[in-house]
Scaffold this motif. Structure first.
Motif, mmCIF file in Angstrom:
data_model
loop_
_atom_site.group_PDB
_atom_site.id
_atom_site.type_symbol
_atom_site.label_atom_id
_atom_site.label_comp_id
_atom_site.label_asym_id
_atom_site.label_seq_id
_atom_site.Cartn_x
_atom_site.Cartn_y
_atom_site.Cartn_z
ATOM 1 N N ALA A 288 -33.040 -43.359 6.985
ATOM 2 C CA ALA A 288 -34.168 -43.470 6.064
ATOM 3 C C ALA A 288 -35.069 -42.254 6.183
ATOM 4 N N ASP A 289 -35.555 -41.777 5.034
ATOM 5 C CA ASP A 289 -36.594 -40.755 5.048
ATOM 6 C C ASP A 289 -37.834 -41.309 5.752
ATOM 7 N N ALA A 290 -38.655 -40.418 6.297
ATOM 8 C CA ALA A 290 -39.841 -40.847 7.032
ATOM 9 C C ALA A 290 -40.840 -41.594 6.151
ATOM 10 N N VAL A 291 -40.805 -41.341 4.840
ATOM 11 C CA VAL A 291 -41.732 -42.013 3.926
ATOM 12 C C VAL A 291 -41.064 -43.170 3.184
ATOM 13 N N TRP A 292 -39.915 -43.601 3.677
ATOM 14 C CA TRP A 292 -39.153 -44.668 3.020
ATOM 15 C C TRP A 292 -39.984 -45.935 2.836
ATOM 16 N N LEU A 293 -40.453 -46.516 3.918
ATOM 17 C CA LEU A 293 -41.186 -47.783 3.824
ATOM 18 C C LEU A 293 -42.514 -47.614 3.108
ATOM 19 N N GLU A 294 -43.181 -46.483 3.306
ATOM 20 C CA GLU A 294 -44.453 -46.247 2.624
ATOM 21 C C GLU A 294 -44.281 -46.299 1.115
ATOM 22 N N ASN A 295 -43.200 -45.707 0.612
ATOM 23 C CA ASN A 295 -42.980 -45.698 -0.834
ATOM 24 C C ASN A 295 -42.454 -47.028 -1.351
ATOM 25 N N ILE A 296 -41.599 -47.693 -0.598
ATOM 26 C CA ILE A 296 -41.115 -49.006 -1.024
ATOM 27 C C ILE A 296 -42.286 -49.981 -1.122
ATOM 28 N N ALA A 297 -43.121 -50.015 -0.087
ATOM 29 C CA ALA A 297 -44.286 -50.898 -0.122
ATOM 30 C C ALA A 297 -45.245 -50.494 -1.236
ATOM 31 N N GLY A 298 -45.425 -49.190 -1.438
ATOM 32 C CA GLY A 298 -46.306 -48.708 -2.500
ATOM 33 C C GLY A 298 -45.814 -49.073 -3.882
ATOM 34 N N CYS A 299 -44.516 -49.121 -4.051
ATOM 35 C CA CYS A 299 -43.951 -49.512 -5.347
ATOM 36 C C CYS A 299 -44.271 -50.974 -5.654
ATOM 37 N N PHE A 300 -44.122 -51.840 -4.651
ATOM 38 C CA PHE A 300 -44.514 -53.239 -4.842
ATOM 39 C C PHE A 300 -46.000 -53.327 -5.192
ATOM 40 N N ASP A 301 -46.817 -52.563 -4.501
ATOM 41 C CA ASP A 301 -48.260 -52.601 -4.748
ATOM 42 C C ASP A 301 -48.587 -52.141 -6.169
ATOM 43 N N GLU A 302 -47.937 -51.070 -6.617
ATOM 44 C CA GLU A 302 -48.269 -50.503 -7.920
ATOM 45 C C GLU A 302 -47.935 -51.456 -9.056
ATOM 46 N N PHE A 303 -46.775 -52.092 -8.989
ATOM 47 C CA PHE A 303 -46.343 -52.936 -10.107
ATOM 48 C C PHE A 303 -46.813 -54.381 -9.983
ATOM 49 N N GLY A 304 -47.292 -54.777 -8.826
ATOM 50 C CA GLY A 304 -47.880 -56.091 -8.688
ATOM 51 C C GLY A 304 -46.888 -57.205 -8.435
ATOM 52 N N ASP A 305 -47.409 -58.425 -8.487
ATOM 53 C CA ASP A 305 -46.643 -59.593 -8.073
ATOM 54 C C ASP A 305 -45.410 -59.861 -8.928
ATOM 55 N N SER A 306 -45.371 -59.352 -10.156
ATOM 56 C CA SER A 306 -44.219 -59.624 -11.021
ATOM 57 C C SER A 306 -42.954 -58.933 -10.526
ATOM 58 N N VAL A 307 -43.101 -57.856 -9.768
ATOM 59 C CA VAL A 307 -41.933 -57.167 -9.208
ATOM 60 C C VAL A 307 -41.529 -57.855 -7.913
ATOM 61 N N LYS A 308 -40.296 -58.328 -7.887
ATOM 62 C CA LYS A 308 -39.784 -59.070 -6.740
ATOM 63 C C LYS A 308 -38.755 -58.270 -5.944
ATOM 64 N N VAL A 309 -38.200 -57.222 -6.567
ATOM 65 C CA VAL A 309 -37.144 -56.430 -5.938
ATOM 66 C C VAL A 309 -37.433 -54.957 -6.177
ATOM 67 N N VAL A 310 -37.272 -54.144 -5.149
ATOM 68 C CA VAL A 310 -37.399 -52.689 -5.286
ATOM 69 C C VAL A 310 -36.199 -52.038 -4.602
ATOM 70 N N GLY A 311 -35.583 -51.103 -5.295
ATOM 71 C CA GLY A 311 -34.501 -50.317 -4.713
ATOM 72 C C GLY A 311 -34.873 -48.853 -4.710
ATOM 73 N N GLY A 312 -34.280 -48.100 -3.806
ATOM 74 C CA GLY A 312 -34.574 -46.679 -3.718
ATOM 75 C C GLY A 312 -33.342 -45.821 -3.905
ATOM 76 N N ARG A 313 -33.580 -44.514 -3.924
ATOM 77 C CA ARG A 313 -32.483 -43.554 -4.066
ATOM 78 C C ARG A 313 -31.586 -43.610 -2.830
ATOM 79 N N ILE A 314 -30.285 -43.513 -3.054
ATOM 80 C CA ILE A 314 -29.300 -43.456 -1.971
ATOM 81 C C ILE A 314 -28.478 -42.193 -2.161
ATOM 82 N N ARG A 315 -28.654 -41.252 -1.233
ATOM 83 C CA ARG A 315 -27.942 -39.981 -1.298
ATOM 84 C C ARG A 315 -26.678 -40.057 -0.446
ATOM 85 N N PRO A 316 -25.590 -39.435 -0.883
ATOM 86 C CA PRO A 316 -24.379 -39.440 -0.057
ATOM 87 C C PRO A 316 -24.503 -38.498 1.134
#
Length: 317
Positions: free
Chosen positions: A100-128
């Motif tokens: 995981a990138d060092a800012v992985w959890l910060e951005n995943i949690a921030g995505c939930f915060d930005e879109f609010g309670d209606s967002v139940k699932v967040v996925g991120g970029r997966i590089r090979p």
């Protein structure tokens, strides 16, 4: 259910991957969030509890790490165990062969915060993270088979037909529980003999059916190991066949409904081959061209779909 004392939980489910696992754990422990705002949960599904205990000792004393040995096999079960132990309202899953990138959890949690309670699932970029050079016969359209996900550079809600992958996916734990957890009849069990998958897709579909939204955050990113053993045409053919089985188990009615189309597409491929190769042989021959290989694996997927749906001689008209 434990009281929420953390902002987000990171879960790593593993099975006898002690060579790659420590790197995944260290990447999850070295996040940009303050250490008291997140936790790391390791669910070790390996068959030897004594070996698991020895391996866990390397991480003793890490205050935000919990290592649990889970004797019941299966990735879906391990993910459910992690979610039930989570001390945060959000759980993010990281594969044991990912970094995981060092800012992985910060951005995943921030995505939930930005879109609010209606967002139940967040996925991120997966590089090979290539274990060997990418073969010339592997087209971009097939990179999803090795869990490569890149949906662009913007944080956004997903549209119809878009998907995120289990190597880097997060859920609100309440939504996961309300949707009935991960289906333990799907997902990998033990080693690589079975390539059964689609457990996170099935769960996400149930959450969406209940009104939940799915979002994507490109900065919540990870590197995912691509084992050289997977960079063979044989492996991709197996992957296509098992995907058909997984999709059938996830939604039998949908697979049954398209069995006629699946058989026609299989025949179209076989009829394009030399006469001597218009049998199962045609689905196993090595392909030099990336387009032909993509067509071949699609034919394998369609052939298995047609057979699972009950193909008989009346369909061959």
């Amino acid at each position: 259910m434990a009281a929420h004392t953390r902002r987000i939980s990171a879960a790593i489910c593993t099975y006898e991957r002690y060579d790659l696992l420590p790197g995944a754990i260290e990447s999850a422990l070295k996040q940009s969030l303050p250490s008291d705002t997140y936790e790391v949960i390791v669910i070790d599904n390996s068959p030897d509890p004594e070996r698991s205990a020895r391996e866990s000792s390397a991480f003793a004393g890490r205050p935000n790490l919990t290592w649990l040995h889970e004797p019941r096999p299966g990735l879906s079960n391990a993910r459910n165990v992690a979610a039930r132990h989570a001390k945060a309202p959000i759980i993010a899953y990281l594969d044991d062969d990912a970094r995981a990138d060092a800012v992985w959890l910060e951005n995943i949690a921030g995505c939930f915060d930005e879109f609010g309670d209606s967002v139940k699932v967040v996925g991120g970029r997966i590089r090979p993270w290539w274990g060997a050079p990418r073969p010339d016969w592997l087209p971009d359209q097939m990179l999803g088979g090795i869990t490569v996900v890149d949906l662009g550079s913007k944080r956004r809600l997903l549209g119809e037909g878009e998907w995120v992958a289990g190597a880097n996916i997060a859920f609100r734990v309440a939504a996961l529980r309300h949707a009935g957890w991960f289906n333990t009849s799907l997902g990998r069990t033990g080693g690589g003999a079975s390539l059964l998958s689609a457990e996170e897709t099935a769960l996400t579909d149930r959450i969406k059916a209940q009104g939940g939204l799915v979002a994507y955050d490109p900065l919540g990113a990870v590197d995912h190991w691509v084992d050289p053993e997977r960079l063979t045409q044989r492996w991709f053919r197996r992957r296509a066949a098992w995907q058909a089985v997984s999709d059938y188990m996830n939604d039998p009615k949908a697979s049954m409904a398209r069995h006629g189309e699946a058989w026609l597409q299989t025949k179209s491929y076989l009829l394009s081959r030399n006469p001597a190769d218009r049998t199962m042989r045609g689905l196993a021959l090595r392909q030099a061209d990336a387009g032909d290989f993509h067509w071949q694996t699609s034919a394998i997927y369609n052939a298995v779909t047609a057979l699972l749906a009950g193909l008989d001689e009346q369909d061959d008209v």
